[in-house]
Design an enzyme around this catalytic site. Structure first.
Site, PDB file in Angstrom:
ATOM      1  N   GLY A  72       5.563   3.401  -1.491  1.00  0.00           N
ATOM      2  CA  GLY A  72       5.861   4.818  -1.269  1.00  0.00           C
ATOM      3  C   GLY A  72       7.342   5.086  -1.167  1.00  0.00           C
ATOM      4  O   GLY A  72       7.852   6.063  -1.733  1.00  0.00           O
ATOM      5  N   ASP A  74      -3.580  -2.744   0.323  1.00  0.00           N
ATOM      6  CA  ASP A  74      -2.418  -3.413   0.893  1.00  0.00           C
ATOM      7  C   ASP A  74      -2.684  -4.880   1.217  1.00  0.00           C
ATOM      8  O   ASP A  74      -1.921  -5.758   0.837  1.00  0.00           O
ATOM      9  CB  ASP A  74      -1.967  -2.673   2.157  1.00  0.00           C
ATOM     10  CG  ASP A  74      -0.770  -3.324   2.806  1.00  0.00           C
ATOM     11  OD1 ASP A  74       0.362  -2.963   2.449  1.00  0.00           O
ATOM     12  OD2 ASP A  74      -0.954  -4.217   3.661  1.00  0.00           O
ATOM     13  N   ALA A  76       3.055  -3.319   1.859  1.00  0.00           N
ATOM     14  CA  ALA A  76       3.037  -3.043   0.422  1.00  0.00           C
ATOM     15  C   ALA A  76       2.878  -1.550   0.162  1.00  0.00           C
ATOM     16  O   ALA A  76       3.556  -0.972  -0.690  1.00  0.00           O
ATOM     17  CB  ALA A  76       1.927  -3.833  -0.261  1.00  0.00           C
ATOM     18  N   ASP A  77       1.963  -0.917   0.885  1.00  0.00           N
ATOM     19  CA  ASP A  77       1.781   0.539   0.769  1.00  0.00           C
ATOM     20  C   ASP A  77       3.080   1.274   1.087  1.00  0.00           C
ATOM     21  O   ASP A  77       3.525   2.163   0.339  1.00  0.00           O
ATOM     22  CB  ASP A  77       0.705   1.017   1.746  1.00  0.00           C
ATOM     23  CG  ASP A  77      -0.707   0.782   1.243  1.00  0.00           C
ATOM     24  OD1 ASP A  77      -0.887   0.582   0.037  1.00  0.00           O
ATOM     25  OD2 ASP A  77      -1.633   0.801   2.072  1.00  0.00           O
ATOM     26  N   LEU A  78       3.661   0.943   2.227  1.00  0.00           N
ATOM     27  CA  LEU A  78       4.844   1.662   2.685  1.00  0.00           C
ATOM     28  C   LEU A  78       6.023   1.454   1.737  1.00  0.00           C
ATOM     29  O   LEU A  78       6.760   2.396   1.416  1.00  0.00           O
ATOM     30  CB  LEU A  78       5.217   1.215   4.093  1.00  0.00           C
ATOM     31  CG  LEU A  78       4.170   1.499   5.178  1.00  0.00           C
ATOM     32  CD1 LEU A  78       4.584   0.878   6.501  1.00  0.00           C
ATOM     33  CD2 LEU A  78       3.957   3.001   5.341  1.00  0.00           C
TER      34      LEU A  78
END
Length: 393
Positions: free
Chosen positions: A171, A138, A166-168
């Site tokens: 997803g 991230d 970025a991760d969230l």
């Protein structure tokens, strides 16, 4: 509410994800009723960057799932996975691109067994291209995707956002893509390979700052708490704690000056237009701060809300969950864990009329449902014991 009455109760999901981006996607599916089976390597008691299994992060990411262990590096493990995939609707993974092919859990292999499979992938930089082999994290992508260059105070230097955005986002977007593929499957009978990456998700989230460059050729910089167009828009001090104000239109500016008792600001020669106020932003912010610092936050919030001017307190996380509106929205969901006792986890932000959401199942222990899953595939106790002895599960 039981899983059988939720919108995704017909969907079976195999969860091969690690870290955060993939589990965030799968959490959406599990929260809305999908039968999610998380598959972990034997002996890992996984936590990775999300901490220990009993920790707050891992527990929040993996609720509403079952969990089994399976060594996908073995032929027997791959054979068991293929049996599971032949009956599944969705597989989600966030491995580096070459790994899935080495383990024989790639889309081409699984769709040959089950043409209806919807296969969701998150990578750092995409499934192909010059960076496809690289592992994405991230913070690295926040930098490469431009976010750190526009976050923070002017001249401060690059600043990371306080959540793994970025991760969230990756997803969240993959969950949306999987739902679109499932919807299309209703018409075609065939699944699809749905992909996103941390880099794509990060650039997507740049939104107007990206179009500012693409369409106007402007490279945005750090603006801190100041919105690039609205005046006054920002964070201002009060007697007890800061508040944020977003009086971004000409009408709001007029009303703001009136309610804070400064009608003379409307006659200021440099503050007559939006462009003028923008150029003299520092002086306006200083003038507003001198006024707001004389009263508590509740005074200004009440006054400005009554005047129709958007405003609010700057809450710490504990204050967020003490807020009456947040409590009304049920964003802290209760769950009873058999080992950890009563807990609260972050609720879903999606609401559907006539459907009551909630956490049906606490986060499972490592391999908690291995025997249950194998028995459903026809393995007897002796066969399961043999698989354990060989380290397959």
């Amino acid at each position: 509410m039981t899983g059988a009455t939720l919108p995704l109760s017909r969907i079976k999901v195999l969860d091969l994800t690690l870290a955060r981006a993939g589990p965030t996607c799968v959490r959406h599916l599990g929260d809305w009723g999908a039968d999610v089976l998380r598959i972990e390597p034997p002996g890992s008691a996984a936590g990775e960057i999300t901490g220990k299994q009993d920790g707050f992060d891992h527990q929040n990411l993996h609720r509403n799932k079952r969990c089994m262990t399976l060594d996908l590096k073995t032929e027997e493990g791959q054979a068991i996975f293929r049996r599971l995939a032949s009956e599944a609707d969705v597989v989600v993974e966030n491995m580096r691109a070459p790994v899935k092919y080495k383990l024989k859990v790639d889309y081409e292999t699984l769709s040959a067994l089950n043409p209806r499979i919807v296969y969701g992938s998150i990578s750092g930089f995409g499934q192909d291209g010059p960076y496809a082999h690289r592992a994405g994290l991230d913070q690295i992508v926040q930098g490469m995707g431009g976010l750190m260059s526009i976050t923070g105070l002017p001249g401060q230097g690059p600043v990371r956002v306080g959540i793994p955005i970025a991760d969230l986002t990756a997803g969240n977007l993959l969950a949306l893509g999987i739902m679109m593929a499932l919807f299309e499957r209703e018409a075609t009978g065939r699944g699809k390979w749905v992909q996103t990456s941390l880099l794509e998700a990060m650039i997507f989230m740049l939104d107007f700052q990206a179009s500012r460059w693409l369409m106007a050729g402007e490279v945005p910089g750090q603006a801190g708490n100041d919105h690039p167009t609205g005046i006054p828009t920002g964070v201002f001090p009060t007697v007890d704690r800061p508040i944020t104000i977003a009086a971004s239109s000409a009408r709001h500016w007029t009303r703001f000056c009136e309610v804070v008792g400064k009608p003379e600001w409307l006659r200021h020669p440099d503050w007559q237009t939006m462009n003028g106020r923008s150029k003299d932003r520092a002086a306006i912010n200083a003038a507003i701060s001198a006024v707001t610092a004389t009263q508590p936050s509740a005074h200004w919030i009440s006054l400005l809300e009554e005047a129709g001017i958007p405003c609010g307190p700057i809450n710490t996380v504990d204050q967020v969950f003490a807020d009456p509106q947040v409590q009304h929205l049920r964003m802290a969901q209760p769950v009873t864990h058999p080992r950890l006792g009563e807990q609260h986890m972050v609720g879903t932000a999606i609401n559907m009329a006539g459907v009551e959401d909630g956490i049906r199942r606490p986060t499972p222990s490592h391999g908690e449902h291995t025997a249950e899953v194998l028995a459903s595939l026809g393995y007897d106790e002796a066969a399961i014991a043999s698989l354990r002895e060989k380290g397959v599960v």
